[in-house]
Design an enzyme around this catalytic site. Structure first.
Site, PDB file in Angstrom:
ATOM      1  N   GLY A 173       0.790  -1.226   0.000  1.00 49.91           N
ATOM      2  CA  GLY A 173       0.000   0.000   0.000  1.00 49.91           C
ATOM      3  C   GLY A 173       0.821   1.274   0.000  1.00 49.91           C
ATOM      4  N   GLU A 209      16.225  -1.028  -3.119  1.00 50.26           N
ATOM      5  CA  GLU A 209      16.002  -1.383  -4.518  1.00 50.26           C
ATOM      6  C   GLU A 209      16.472  -0.237  -5.404  1.00 50.26           C
ATOM      7  OE1 GLU A 209      12.055  -4.102  -5.194  1.00 50.26           O
ATOM      8  OE2 GLU A 209      11.977  -2.032  -5.868  1.00 50.26           O
ATOM      9  N   LYS A 246      -1.135   4.459  -4.717  1.00 53.44           N
ATOM     10  CA  LYS A 246      -1.926   4.572  -5.933  1.00 53.44           C
ATOM     11  C   LYS A 246      -3.136   5.481  -5.703  1.00 53.44           C
ATOM     12  CE  LYS A 246      -0.581  -0.213  -6.525  1.00 53.44           C
ATOM     13  NZ  LYS A 246      -1.020  -1.597  -6.313  1.00 53.44           N
ATOM     14  N   ARG A 301      -2.872 -10.941  -0.796  1.00 51.50           N
ATOM     15  CA  ARG A 301      -4.162 -10.521  -0.242  1.00 51.50           C
ATOM     16  C   ARG A 301      -5.021  -9.978  -1.370  1.00 51.50           C
ATOM     17  NH1 ARG A 301      -3.264  -5.089  -0.742  1.00 51.50           N
ATOM     18  NH2 ARG A 301      -1.117  -4.385  -0.434  1.00 51.50           N
TER      19      ARG A 301
END
Length: 522
Positions: A173, A209, A246, A301
């Site tokens: 999220g 990353e 998002k 999920r």
């Protein structure tokens, strides 16, 4: 599905360990299946809509999530008190927490989600990267484990090269993510990312990353049952995001063609089969300008944006989750999945888009939700709701469907114009602005879109407002000119009546000239 089919089910009552619109979504799915629902709530959610709509509701603690929605012993106790046999985690909170899955197993509860092994392999992001690499799926360059040591973090970042991303190992999220452009930012960003990850997920681990820019964020929805069936349901475009969260999602992606879809969905199914995954999940990828794609993570999920996939496939993903958890086979096969039309979702959050999307709070004093053809609203809103600051600011999701993307955009514009929320600032103005932008309409977007378009626009507006504040308006200029003209005429009249004053006036004539020059400069 009819109620009498529950004879085959090992549970009749489902505990929903979440809040807001996703809790309502699960409650509705249970009701249609004939299952009873049990809600939980914190102090500030006592009057929440999911509490009112569930068959039963239990208080679990103070507003702070660590003492309520993340309180595993309290949740297990509610399951025992209520007689619930299954637990649905929704998304966020404990949805990807392997310890919670173990606690459910110890209590004899059926967890509506992947088993512990899959949680460990996929729910934890660094483990997912290692698993994906072993399965031959391309991954974003970066660390293969969390970085607890600051010196190791510095060395890893130097090897990767800046910019880099710090990401919560247990997260999702957009929580616990920081973009680091220079080495001097790294240690402070690490502290912030660890703190946010601990607060959101109860796990402070963070990994590094390489930041790939510009890139599109594309994800593939999948679901697997205990009978060996693994099916993908196409992809979603999730590139419109801010702070890695998002804001707008759509299905299918405007960039997708048959070849790229086949490559990404095949890689997803290959990865999922390699770990024996069961239940719903999403594989997330970055797609570069050359259409190369890189695996990011698996969200083990159901996701916030699942409604756009439901609308384009006709599959109720939450009901399928419950079927799989009950040990039943999927109600469809891969051949049944055909993407029809186009769907767009706008997340409606209590955030102020004109003030860097900072969280907002207040009381919803009036509410008008849109409706009509092709419109769906998944919402936890009602007039009189006090919006808390303790949790994710998502209030509702506005989803539209059209026979093609152009019709979906037109319907979203219409629905946004109908949507009225009074008393709390929301992201509705941003969504309305986006639906009019040529780049978005053309499907030209990346994860940098908001920074390039919205933030730049706001910076220009602020600069113009500041410039206007330092310069007189046209009305002010007219008033100054009129005043000077009257003063000039009055002086000329005095000189006509009293010529002796002329020499005195000549000495001060520079003042008049200065005033006039000031007017022309303005």
């Amino acid at each position: 599905m009819q109620v009498d089919s529950l004879d085959r089910w090992p549970f009749r009552k489902v505990l929903i360990v979440n809040r807001g619109e996703i809790a309502l979504r699960v409650i509705r799915a249970c009701r249609e299946l004939g299952l009873r629902s049990v809600a939980v709530y914190s102090d500030v959610d006592r009057d929440a809509l999911h509490v009112r709509m569930a068959d039963e509701a239990y208080h679990i603690g103070p507003a702070q999530a660590t003492q309520s929605y993340l309180n595993i012993p309290a949740l297990i106790e509610v399951a025992e008190r209520s007689g619930a046999e299954a637990v649905h985690p929704g998304y966020g909170f404990l949805a990807e927490n392997a310890e919670f899955v173990r606690a459910c197993q110890r209590a004899g509860l059926i967890f509506v989600g992947p088993p512990v092994e899959a949680q460990l392999a996929m729910g934890e992001k660094t483990a997912a990267r290692r698993t994906a690499k072993a399965a031959g799926v391309p991954i974003v360059p970066g660390a293969m484990s969390d970085v607890e040591d600051n010196q190791l973090a510095l060395e890893t970042a130097r090897d990767l090269g800046y910019p880099i991303l710090l990401k919560a190992a247990a997260g999702g999220g957009g929580k616990g993510i920081r973009l680091v452009r220079e080495e001097r930012e790294l240690l402070s960003s690490l502290r912030a990312a660890r703190s946010e990850a601990q607060s959101a997920f109860g796990d402070a681990r963070v990994y590094l990353e390489k930041a790939i820019t510009p890139a599109r964020h594309i994800e593939v929805q999948f679901i697997a049952d205990t009978h060996g069936n693994v099916v993908h349901l196409g992809e979603r475009e999730c590139s419109i995001q801010r702070r890695h969260q998002k804001l707008i999602e759509e299905c299918p992606s405007p960039i997708m063609d048959a070849e790229l879809r086949e490559q990404m969905t095949s890689a997803t199914l290959q990865l999922i089969r390699s770990i024996g995954y069961v239940n719903a999940g999403t594989a997330e990828f970055l797609v570069g300008p050359d259409r190369s794609f890189y695996f990011l993570e698996v969200n083990a999920r159901v996701q916030v944006e699942h409604p756009v996939t439901e609308w384009c496939t006709g599959v109720d993903l939450v009901q399928e989750q419950l079927r799989v958890a009950a040990g039943l086979p999927l109600s469809f096969t891969q051949d049944d999945i055909v993407l029809r039309g186009s769907a767009i979702e706008c997340r409606v959050s209590a955030e102020d888009p004109d003030n860097r999307f900072l969280p907002a709070t207040g009381i919803v004093t009036a509410l008008q939700e849109p409706s009509g053809p092709g419109v769906r609203v998944d919402s936890s809103l009602y007039a009189g709701l006090q919006v808390p600051l303790y949790y994710d600011p998502l209030l509702s999701k506005l989803i539209v469907w059209g026979k093609d993307r152009a019709q979906a955009i037109a319907r979203m514009r219409r629905a946004l114009a109908e949507y009225k929320i009074v008393g709390v600032r929301t992201t509705l103005p941003f969504a309305s602005w986006l639906m009019e932008q040529p780049r978005f309409i053309a499907g030209d977007m990346s994860t940098d879109y908001i920074a390039e378009e919205w933030d730049t626009r706001k910076e220009k507006q602020l600069a113009e407002e500041q410039a206007n504040e330092s310069e007189p308006s046209s009305e002010q200029i007219a008033a100054i000119a009129a005043s000077l003209l009257m003063e000039t005429r009055a002086r000329e009249e005095r000189l006509r009546k009293h010529p002796a004053e002329e020499s005195q006036e000549k000495r001060s004539h520079w003042r008049e000239r200065g005033w006039k020059e000031a007017i022309w400069r303005v």
